[in-house]
Scaffold this motif. Structure first.
Motif: not given
Length: 178
Positions: A31-45
């Protein structure tokens, strides 16, 4: 991972593990990425069993490390598919698997001034003493804003139902939230 949008500004980095809290954080990060028109970077460590110190003491054969890396990648892909399905999150997506402790992996990935780091805030109640380590690390060490997402109210209801089931206690499903 595949992209869904070409107009981006910054990144929203989110820690995912498969827990309910990380799924809540992933949804909020999208939701935040869409609002900011940003890339979404899910990270699994991920770390070797026993942690990096144990792996240094007893070196692990490379094929086993490759298997752990592959398993982590499959877990991330499965989680992204489960959460977003075929439609995707609506923004450019860069799923990342990192061999490191979760807090360190997130802080090192979210290393730009215009990044936002999203993490699950851990459990409520007496469980809080045993959770939140990653969140505290990120809030303390990140050089970008950190958005700590509280657990879904449904998470506590599910945990309660699980405890009752484990102890073979009756469960009145009429009292569960809709």
């Amino acid at each position: 991972m595949s992209g869904y949008d070409t107009c981006t500004s910054g990144r929203v980095v989110v820690g995912v593990s498969g827990s309910l809290g990380s799924v809540t954080a992933l949804r909020r990060a999208a939701v935040e990425a869409r609002r900011r028109e940003a890339e979404l970077w899910p990270v699994l460590a991920w770390e070797p069993p026993g942690g990096e110190l144990a792996a240094r003491r007893s070196p692990v054969p490379p094929p086993l490390v490759e298997e752990w890396q592959r398993t982590a990648r499959e877990r991330l892909l499965g989680l992204l598919d489960e959460v977003f399905g075929d439609t995707g999150p609506g923004v450019q997506l860069h799923g990342t698997v990192v061999r490191a402790s979760p807090g360190l992996a997130l802080v090192e990935t979210a290393d730009r001034d215009d990044d936002i780091l999203v993490v699950g805030a851990g459990r409520r109640g007496w469980h809080r003493a045993f959770s939140g380590r990653v969140t505290r690390y990120c809030v303390t060490h990140a050089h970008c804003p950190v958005l700590a997402i509280p657990p879904s109210p449904l998470e506590e209801e599910l945990a309660s139902a699980h405890r009752r089931n484990a102890w073979h206690l009756p469960l009145d499903v009429r009292k569960l939230p809709c």
